[in-house]
Write a protein that holds these residues in place. Structure first.
Motif, mmCIF file in Angstrom:
data_model
loop_
_atom_site.group_PDB
_atom_site.id
_atom_site.type_symbol
_atom_site.label_atom_id
_atom_site.label_comp_id
_atom_site.label_asym_id
_atom_site.label_seq_id
_atom_site.Cartn_x
_atom_site.Cartn_y
_atom_site.Cartn_z
ATOM 1 N N ALA A 90 -5.054 -2.295 4.200
ATOM 2 C CA ALA A 90 -6.140 -2.188 3.225
ATOM 3 C C ALA A 90 -7.194 -1.201 3.695
ATOM 4 N N LEU A 91 -7.525 -1.230 4.966
ATOM 5 C CA LEU A 91 -8.500 -0.292 5.519
ATOM 6 C C LEU A 91 -7.971 1.136 5.440
ATOM 7 N N THR A 107 -1.731 -4.549 -4.810
ATOM 8 C CA THR A 107 -2.717 -4.378 -3.755
ATOM 9 C C THR A 107 -2.168 -4.898 -2.437
ATOM 10 N N GLN A 153 -6.663 7.073 0.884
ATOM 11 C CA GLN A 153 -6.346 7.253 -0.534
ATOM 12 C C GLN A 153 -7.273 8.234 -1.243
ATOM 13 N N PRO A 154 -8.595 8.203 -1.034
ATOM 14 C CA PRO A 154 -9.442 9.203 -1.708
ATOM 15 C C PRO A 154 -9.090 10.639 -1.296
ATOM 16 N N SER A 173 -5.812 2.305 3.368
ATOM 17 C CA SER A 173 -5.754 2.771 1.977
ATOM 18 C C SER A 173 -7.127 3.167 1.466
ATOM 19 N N THR A 174 -8.178 2.489 1.888
ATOM 20 C CA THR A 174 -9.521 2.863 1.424
ATOM 21 C C THR A 174 -9.999 4.146 2.076
ATOM 22 N N VAL A 175 -9.526 4.459 3.274
ATOM 23 C CA VAL A 175 -9.945 5.677 3.967
ATOM 24 C C VAL A 175 -9.088 6.863 3.539
ATOM 25 N N VAL A 217 0.837 -1.202 0.000
ATOM 26 C CA VAL A 217 0.000 0.000 0.000
ATOM 27 C C VAL A 217 0.870 1.249 0.000
#
Length: 188
Positions: free
Chosen positions: A137-138, A78, A144-145, A140-142, A72
């Motif tokens: 992973a969590l 991924t 990254q945007p 990156s989803t929070v 990440v």
């Protein structure tokens, strides 16, 4: 006085000492001296290849459990792709550790401790790899945007100091809210 050659090849007479090549008093066809094993009995149990492999894979799983985070952080695939490597290594270490313990219990292998250590390291590596991969992973989803939105704001500012200052203020508040656990829509 004796003449040269006397005593060679002759039997000992009572009262004379032991001659060369004869067993000492009390020695006979008893057990071999230490270090001279009997060829009919094995001197050591066979080694436990499964236990050694478990130990090696368990160590690798512990050392590589950060791959999900690195994936990440540097964008090298991924989080789940790179994070799967230490998970698989941990699972293999657990399987081989159990196999090594079974072999040691059956008396086929000798190094039970190595199997136990490999099993424990496999479990720890598996847990660490899953936890780190899921956390990465969590995150990156929070995050990254927000990072992509900040990059877009900076490119739209086109070097204007006032617009760059507005981007900084807007996104420092959003990242501060993320750090404090406040959802994005409430603080920004």
């Amino acid at each position: 006085m004796s003449t040269p050659g006397e005593g060679y090849g002759q039997q000992n007479q009572p009262g004379q000492g032991q001659s060369y090549g004869e067993p000492a008093y009390g020695a006979g066809s008893g057990p071999n001296p230490p270090g001279w094993g009997d060829p009919a009995t094995p001197t050591a149990k066979p080694r436990n290849g499964a236990g050694i492999a478990s130990l090696i894979l368990g160590i690798l799983s512990i050392l590589l459990c950060w791959l999900g985070f690195v994936g990440v952080l540097f964008g090298a695939g991924t989080a789940f792709g790179l994070g799967a490597i230490p998970v698989v290594l941990g699972l293999l270490a657990i399987i081989l550790g159990i196999a090594g313990l079974r072999r040691a219990r059956q008396g086929v292998a000798s190094n039970r401790a190595v199997s136990i250590i490999g099993l424990v390291l496999g479990i720890l590596g598996l847990i660490a790899a899953i936890a780190i991969t899921l956390t990465a992973a969590l995150a990156s989803t929070v995050v990254q945007p927000n990072v992509q939105e900040l990059q877009q704001c900076i490119s739209n500012a086109q070097g204007d100091p006032v617009a760059l200052q507005q981007c900084q203020q807007r996104f420092s508040g959003q990242f501060q809210n993320l750090q404090n656990g406040v959802p994005q829509g409430d603080g920004g």
